[in-house]
Structures are given as C-alpha cells and as structure tokens.
Write an enzyme that holds these catalytic residues in place. Structure first.
Site, PDB file in Angstrom:
ATOM      1  N   ASP A 156     -42.325  -6.862  28.141  1.00 41.86           N
ATOM      2  CA  ASP A 156     -43.620  -7.796  27.562  1.00 41.86           C
ATOM      3  C   ASP A 156     -44.469  -7.186  26.588  1.00 41.86           C
ATOM      4  O   ASP A 156     -44.706  -5.904  26.670  1.00 41.86           O
ATOM      5  CB  ASP A 156     -44.492  -8.206  28.932  1.00 41.86           C
ATOM      6  N   HIS A 230     -39.911 -19.259  24.151  1.00 39.72           N
ATOM      7  CA  HIS A 230     -41.285 -18.783  24.438  1.00 39.72           C
ATOM      8  C   HIS A 230     -41.535 -17.960  23.407  1.00 39.72           C
ATOM      9  O   HIS A 230     -42.784 -17.998  22.850  1.00 39.72           O
ATOM     10  CB  HIS A 230     -41.133 -18.063  25.846  1.00 39.72           C
TER      11      HIS A 230
END
Length: 319
Positions: A156, A230
């Site tokens: 992330d 995403h």
C-alpha cells in the site's frame, strides 16, 4: 545532516511527511458542551509541541509525531481565523452499489511512532489535558503489516510522491493565503470481508487492485472500459493531462478475535478536490455504474475532512 544530529530533537510538529512507522493511533474527537470547552481545546493544541516533546524524548529514534487536523464545523470556533478555501465537512458519495458516508469529527489526531507505548502515552496525556472538552467518537490503532502491505495482502502507498514532489503535492502555497503552509487531510475507515476476498483467485485480486500481489508490479487494465482497477480509478489526471498526487499514510487495523480486518485511509493533499474526485470515481464509477470492485469486499464506515494548519498557527491558538 547525520542521523545522530537529526535525532537530537523530535520531529517538527504538523509534519505531514513524518516517517511511516510501525504503529499509529487515529483519534477522532468532537467538541464537548462543557463551559469553556473551546478555550480548553485551543490551549491544548497551542501546547501540542511541548506535550509531544515530553513523550518523544524518551526515545528519539522511535519517530514519534502528532499531526492535528481541524474539521470544517469546528474551524470558526477553534481557529478563529479565515477559513481555508476548500475546507468543508466530508461530502458523502453515494453510488448505485456503495456509499462513502460522512461521519462526525471536529478534530483528528494522527499519532504515529515505531513504539506502541509512545503512541499510547501521548494519547493518554492529550486526553487527560482535553478532559470533558472533547468526546472520542472513534479510536483506531493501526500497525504496519509486513512490508507495508494491507490486510488484503498488497503493498500500500506505492504511488506516494517523493523528494520535491512530496511538499508540492501536500503543502498549500500562495494560491490560498488563508491556508498557506497547511494541508488537507481526508480519512476513512474501511473494513474488509476477507472470506469474500480469499474466494477470488490471485489473478482476480490483481485485476481488482491493478498490481501484482507478490512483487507489486503495475498492471494494465482489462480491455473492457468497465473493468478499471483500483489503481486506475484512484489516479487523478486533469483535463490538461497533469497527474495530481496525494500522500497516503494508510494503516491496517483489526482484531482477529472480533473478526475485524480493515484499512484506515489517511490522505494528505494540497488540493482537496483531488481526493474528492478520487472517491467519486471509486464509488460512482468511471463510467458511472462501473464502481471500484475493491468496494465489493471493503466497506467504508467513516468519512472526515480536516485542515492541518502549519505549526505556527497551531501554536498560536493558546494565546
């Protein structure tokens, strides 16, 4: 500057670029109704630098930092200063399948360190000082998971700006005199349905995220226009072809005993509209109706917008 010299003092207050740490506390507060509550809050925020130093000096290598954001509903009372141009409460985003809710929050404290006990101690001291002037509406304890991965198993924050691009993406300049030196902060608390996620193959998961799972290599989207990943939906490019970055300090959180697994989204930005457009693309879809498939297993529970004033403005609140 050598590492030893850099460690002679704590991290400067309101440093949105503080290091990614192994532990964090995200504390959402609303103003209380007790007499003098606003004055108490102003006094504590004005003393924040000293309070952080008192805890940080226990271990300067632990990178203790605290960033405070003030919400739009509380700005006039707490700051008593001109309002930053883009500051307003979080605007809920309602798509055909999923919603990004707006939830209460007057103050957001982003406490982070490489030691959980330092985060705990700073939070304790701050809440003691606030007393009944505030009420806690959410307390989330985050942790670094392996090599900066979320609980879905993917790295992330890969696209975070670095070097000179970092302040350019996060720190407001002369374009807004009321906000110069500050930053906008958007937070959301997501919980994941890990059983549903694990029901997908690795290739399906990678198509949803837009990166390979093992080595974090960026992937092209599928040919169909309604299959944007995403990664693609959260990348904002304006009409002139300029990409607008934000700084993500997301933290995993959870409790296996309570079957709770989540990601706390923490986004710092120079331009609030960038994150707002990102959320519109995710929840409404691009084209509309083609929402971010990550939302099929990730539910947003909270949503808040805050302005992080520069340290000298925060210090002046207690005067």
């Amino acid at each position: 500057m050598s590492d030893s010299a850099a460690r002679r003092v704590p991290i400067e207050p309101q440093s949105v670029d503080a290091p990614l740490t192994s532990s964090a506390v995200l504390l959402t507060l609303v103003l209380g109704s007790a007499p003098g509550a606003v004055d108490t809050v102003r006094g504590v925020l004005g003393d924040l630098d000293d309070i952080v130093k008192n805890v940080a000096f226990r271990d300067l290598h632990a990178s203790l930092a605290c960033t405070v954001g003030i919400g739009g509903d509380a700005w006039d009372a707490v700051a008593r200063a001109p309002r930053p141009r883009e500051l307003h409460p979080f605007r809920a985003v309602r798509g055909a399948a999923h919603t990004a809710p707006s939830t209460p929050g007057d103050l957001l404290l982003h406490i982070r360190a490489d030691r959980r006990d330092l985060c705990f101690e700073l939070e304790r001291q701050l809440l003691d000082r606030f007393g009944d002037a505030v009420r806690v509406v959410d307390e989330t304890v985050g942790f670094r998971y392996f090599d900066a991965r979320d609980l879905l198993g993917f790295v992330d924050g890969t696209a975070n700006p670095v070097g000179p691009a970092l302040p350019a993406a996060t720190i407001i300049g002369d374009e807004d005199p009321a906000a110069t030196g500050g930053s906008y902060l958007v937070v959301q608390k997501y919980v994941h349905d890990l059983s549903a996620w694990k029901g997908l193959t690795t290739e399906q998961q990678e198509a949803v995220i837009g990166r390979t799972k093992s080595d974090n290599i960026e992937l092209d989207d599928a040919a169909a226009p309604d299959q944007k990943s995403h990664k693609t939906l959260s990348t904002i490019v304006d009409d002139a072809g300029v990409e607008h970055d934000i700084l993500r300090d997301n933290m995993p959180f959870g409790s296996p005993g309570q079957a709770e697994f989540g990601t706390y989204f923490i986004g710092y930005t120079r331009e609030l509209w960038v994150i707002e457009r990102m959320l519109e693309r995710m929840f409404i879809g691009d084209p509309p109706g083609a929402h971010d498939r990550l939302l099929d297993v990730s539910t947003a529970l909270t949503g808040g917008v805050y302005f992080v004033p520069p340290s000298e403005v925060l210090a002046g609140l207690g005067d």
